[in-house]
Design an enzyme around this catalytic site. Structure first.
Site, PDB file in Angstrom:
ATOM      1  N   TRP A  27       0.798  -1.222   0.000  1.00  0.00           N
ATOM      2  CA  TRP A  27       0.000   0.000   0.000  1.00  0.00           C
ATOM      3  C   TRP A  27       0.835   1.279   0.000  1.00  0.00           C
ATOM      4  CZ3 TRP A  27       2.081   2.229   4.143  1.00  0.00           C
ATOM      5  CH2 TRP A  27       2.527   1.399   5.187  1.00  0.00           C
TER       6      TRP A  27
ATOM      7  N   LYS B 285      -2.388  -8.646  -7.675  1.00  0.00           N
ATOM      8  CA  LYS B 285      -3.147  -8.548  -6.436  1.00  0.00           C
ATOM      9  C   LYS B 285      -2.599  -7.341  -5.709  1.00  0.00           C
ATOM     10  CE  LYS B 285      -3.172  -9.314  -2.480  1.00  0.00           C
ATOM     11  NZ  LYS B 285      -3.371  -8.385  -1.294  1.00  0.00           N
ATOM     12  N   ALA B 286      -3.330  -6.210  -5.835  1.00  0.00           N
ATOM     13  CA  ALA B 286      -2.909  -4.983  -5.172  1.00  0.00           C
ATOM     14  C   ALA B 286      -3.468  -4.939  -3.755  1.00  0.00           C
ATOM     15  CB  ALA B 286      -3.371  -3.775  -5.985  1.00  0.00           C
TER      16      ALA B 286
ATOM     17  N   GLU C 288      -5.585  -4.205  -0.514  1.00  0.00           N
ATOM     18  CA  GLU C 288      -6.982  -3.909  -0.205  1.00  0.00           C
ATOM     19  C   GLU C 288      -7.120  -2.579   0.537  1.00  0.00           C
ATOM     20  OE1 GLU C 288      -6.294  -7.612  -1.454  1.00  0.00           O
ATOM     21  OE2 GLU C 288      -5.506  -6.960   0.500  1.00  0.00           O
TER      22      GLU C 288
ATOM     23  N   GLY D 242       7.226  -6.320  -0.636  1.00  0.00           N
ATOM     24  CA  GLY D 242       6.645  -6.309   0.694  1.00  0.00           C
ATOM     25  C   GLY D 242       7.671  -6.659   1.745  1.00  0.00           C
ATOM     26  N   SER D 243       7.178  -7.161   2.879  1.00  0.00           N
ATOM     27  CA  SER D 243       8.043  -7.423   4.020  1.00  0.00           C
ATOM     28  C   SER D 243       8.889  -8.665   3.810  1.00  0.00           C
ATOM     29  CB  SER D 243       7.191  -7.595   5.284  1.00  0.00           C
ATOM     30  OG  SER D 243       6.463  -8.809   5.232  1.00  0.00           O
TER      31      SER D 243
ATOM     32  N   GLU E  36      11.300  -8.037  -3.950  1.00  0.00           N
ATOM     33  CA  GLU E  36      11.778  -6.717  -3.533  1.00  0.00           C
ATOM     34  C   GLU E  36      11.259  -6.527  -2.115  1.00  0.00           C
ATOM     35  OE1 GLU E  36      12.471  -2.733  -2.741  1.00  0.00           O
ATOM     36  OE2 GLU E  36      10.391  -3.272  -3.155  1.00  0.00           O
ATOM     37  N   LEU E  37      12.146  -6.741  -1.128  1.00  0.00           N
ATOM     38  CA  LEU E  37      11.722  -6.841   0.259  1.00  0.00           C
ATOM     39  C   LEU E  37      12.233  -5.661   1.083  1.00  0.00           C
ATOM     40  CD1 LEU E  37      12.334 -10.690   0.657  1.00  0.00           C
ATOM     41  CD2 LEU E  37      10.319  -9.486  -0.216  1.00  0.00           C
TER      42      LEU E  37
ATOM     43  N   CYS F  21      10.561   1.443   1.753  1.00  0.00           N
ATOM     44  CA  CYS F  21      11.500   0.362   2.062  1.00  0.00           C
ATOM     45  C   CYS F  21      12.951   0.821   2.001  1.00  0.00           C
ATOM     46  CB  CYS F  21      11.265  -0.826   1.127  1.00  0.00           C
ATOM     47  SG  CYS F  21      11.339  -0.423  -0.617  1.00  0.00           S
TER      48      CYS F  21
ATOM     49  N   GLU G 135      12.965  -3.087  10.994  1.00  0.00           N
ATOM     50  CA  GLU G 135      12.659  -1.998  10.067  1.00  0.00           C
ATOM     51  C   GLU G 135      11.535  -1.138  10.640  1.00  0.00           C
ATOM     52  OE1 GLU G 135      11.578  -1.358   5.336  1.00  0.00           O
ATOM     53  OE2 GLU G 135      11.014  -3.232   6.329  1.00  0.00           O
TER      54      GLU G 135
END
Length: 482
Positions: free
Chosen positions: A154, A178-179, A181, A231-232, A253-254, A287, A384
Site C-alpha cells: 500500500w 493482487k494490489a 486492499e 513487501g516485508s 523486492e523486500l 522500504c 525496520e
C-alpha cells in the site's frame, strides 16, 4: 472507470471487464487521516481467481503475438492517460493512503515516465548470433516468460503496481496483479488507464482478496510462470518458499533498514537536511527510507541540531490540506508498531530530542521523531521501523561504522556523506546494499536498477535489468539442411 471528487466505487478487472466478484464479502477502505470508512473493496473467490488465470493464459497468447510496435504504442497511450489523470489519481491515493497530495500526484507522473521507459526498452531486448561450426546457426533469443502473478503493498499505490505491470507488459507477458486492499481505488485507476488505452482483454487482470488465500491459489496454478512480490521480508520468504515448491522463479523486492554513514569530512548541516527530507518522505513508509544514522563524533552535534530543526519544521496533517508536508501513517498497525519501537528505545535509555508522540486528533498521525543515545539492543536498531523515527548514533572509526551498518540481515539501501572521492569509493565498495547513494538520499529511478541483497530480496526493477525476470533466454542451435 470514472473518478469524481469523492471516493470511487472499486471493482476488480478480469478478462477485460470490471466486476464485483462472485461473493458478497468485502473489506472496508479507510481514510487514515480521519479513520473514517470511505468505501469497500470486493474480495475475490477461488472462482474469480480461476477466471483471472484463464484470462491471463489467453491474454498471454494474444499479447506475445502482438508486434512490438503495437505493444509500445498501447503502452505509450496508457502512459499518456496516467499523466492526464495524475491529479485525479493523486487525490484518490491521498484519500486512501494518506500521503500529501503533492507526493501523490508526483508519484502518478513518475509512473507515466516509468511506463514509457520500459515500453521503449523492450525494443532493445536483443538476442544474438554466436559464431559456430560451418552449416550451423547458433542464436540466443529472449521470449516472454508467460503469465505473471504479482503482489504489491500500500505504500506506493500506483508506483508499486506499475513497476511490475510496466515491465511485464513491455516484455510481452500477461499479468494478474493482487494490489493492496487498503489502497484499491488507486490500483483500479491505474489499470483503467491501460484498459482505456486499448490493452487486449485478459492481458492485465486486477484482483483483491485475503492475501494468503490469493497468493496460495495463484502461485500453485500451472498457468502462472513467474511470481513478483514487493513487501516485508517475512511474507517474501513465505511466498518464495511456495514458489520454490512448484519450481517457479520469483522476483522479491523486500524490506530494508538503511544505514546513513556521515563521515567526518562531510558537510553535516547539508547532510542532515537531505537525510531528514528522505526520512520523513511518505511518513517514513518507504522500504529504502534512511533509518539508522551513523555520524562521526566530530560532526554529530551540528548534524543532530540541523536534523531536529528540519524535523520540527515539518507540517503534519491531512494530505489534502494545503501546506501539509507529512501525512498520517497508513493504518493502525503502523501506528502501534511505531509507538512500540519508540517506547522500547526510551525504556532502554534512549532520549527523544523531538517528537515521540501520536498527535491528539483523529487519524494515525505520529510526530517526526529524532532519538539519540539509542542502545545497541533497542528493537529500533534491528527491526525496520517503516515510519518517522530517526535514531542518531556517533562513531569514531569508519571501519567500525561500516561493520555496524552491515551487521543486520538487510541489504536494500544505504547512504553515505563525504567530500573525499577515496572515502566515497570505500563506502561504495564496503556497504552491503543493492542501492547506494553518496551525498544525497536518492530514490528509485526508472533508468537504473533497484533491488536488494541478503534478506532484502533478489532480482531487479528498473533499468534494462527490469526485463530480465520477465524474459526467458532460449538457445537455438540450427544445423542447416544440406
Amino acid at each position: 472507470m470514472t473518478i469524481d471528487h469523492g471516493y470511487p466505487a472499486v471493482r476488480m478487472h478480469i478478462a477485460g471487464e470490471w466486476c464485483q466478484g462472485g461473493s458478497a464479502e468485502t473489506a472496508p477502505v479507510e481514510n487514515p487521516a480521519t479513520q473514517e470508512t470511505i468505501g469497500t473493496v470486493a474480495l475475490a473467490t477461488a472462482d474469480d481467481l480461476d477466471r483471472a488465470l484463464a484470462a491471463a493464459e489467453k491474454g498471454a497468447e494474444v499479447w506475445r503475438e502482438t508486434s512490438i510496435a503495437e505493444r509500445t504504442a498501447i503502452l505509450h497511450a496508457a502512459a499518456d492517460l496516467i499523466e492526464e489523470r495524475a491529479a485525479e489519481i493523486g487525490r484518490v491515493m491521498t484519500l486512501e493512503q494518506g500521503k500529501p497530495l503533492a507526493e501523490s500526484t508526483g508519484e502518478a507522473r513518475r509512473t507515466a515516465d516509468t511506463l514509457r521507459w520500459h515500453a521503449d526498452d523492450a525494443r532493445r531486448a536483443y538476442g544474438r548470433i554466436i559464431p559456430s561450426a560451418p552449416g550451423t546457426v547458433l542464436t540466443v533469443r529472449r521470449e516472454p516468460i508467460g503469465p505473471v502473478a504479482a503482489f504489491t503493498p500500500w505504500n506506493f499505490p500506483v508506483g508499486g503496481p506499475n513497476r511490475k505491470i510496466s515491465s511485464a507488459l513491455a516484455a510481452g507477458c500477461s499479468l494478474i496483479i493482487k494490489a493492496s486492499e487498503e489502497t484499491p481505488a488507486t490500483a483500479a485507476a491505474l489499470v483503467a488507464c491501460y484498459a482505456d488505452a486499448g490493452l487486449p482483454a485478459g492481458v492485465l487482470n486486477l484482483v483483491f482478496g485475503e492475501p494468503a488465500e490469493v497468493s496460495a491459489h495463484l502461485i500453485a496454478s500451472p498457468v502462472t510462470r513467474l511470481i513478483a512480490f514487493t513487501g516485508s521480508v517475512p511474507v517474501g520468504k513465505l511466498l518464495a518458499a511456495e514458489a520454490g515448491r512448484v519450481m517457479k522463479p520469483s522476483l522479491m523486492e523486500l524490506g530494508g533498514h538503511a544505514p546513513v554513514v556521515v563521515c567526518e569530512d562531510a558537510d553535516p548541516a547539508q547532510a542532515a537536511r537531505r537525510a531528514a527530507q528522505a526520512k520523513f518522505f511518505n511518513a517514513g513508509q518507504v522500504c529504502t527510507s534512511p533509518s539508522r544514522f551513523l555520524v562521526h563524533e566530530s560532526v554529530i552535534e551540528e548534524f543532530t541540531a540541523e536534523f531536529v530543526r528540519a524535523a520540527e519544521a515539518i507540517t503534519v496533517g491531512d494530505g489534502l490540506d494545503q501546506g501539509t508536508r507529512m501525512g498520517p501513517l497508513a493504518n493502525e498497525r503502523r501506528l502501534r508498531s511505531i509507538q512500540r519501537l519508540t517506547e522500547d528505545a526510551v525504556a532502554r535509555g534512549a532520549k527523544i530530542l523531538t517528537g515521540g508522540e501520536r498527535l491528539d486528533r483523529p487519524g494515525y498521525f505520529f510526530e517526526p521523531t529524532v532519538l539519540t543515545d539509542v542502545p545497541d539492543d533497542a528493537e529500533l536498531l534491528h527491526e525496520e521501523p517503516f515510519g518517522p523515527l530517526a535514531p542518531i548514533m556517533p562513531f569514531t572509526d569508519l571501519d567500525e561504522a561500516l561493520r555496524v551498518a552491515n551487521a543486520l540481515p538487510y541489504g536494500l539501501a544505504a547512504y553515505g556523506f563525504t567530500r573525499s572521492a577515496a572515502t566515497a569509493e570505500k563506502l561504495s565498495a564496503a556497504l552491503e546494499a543493492g542501492i547506494l547513494s553518496i551525498n544525497h538520499c536518492g530514490g528509485s529511478v526508472h533508468e537504473a536498477p533497484s533491488g536488494g541483497v541478503k534478506d532484502s530480496g533478489y532480482g531487479r526493477e528498473g533499468g534494462p535489468e527490469a526485463l530480465d525476470a520477465y524474459l526467458i533466454t532460449k538457445r537455438v542451435s540450427h544445423l542447416l539442411a544440406g
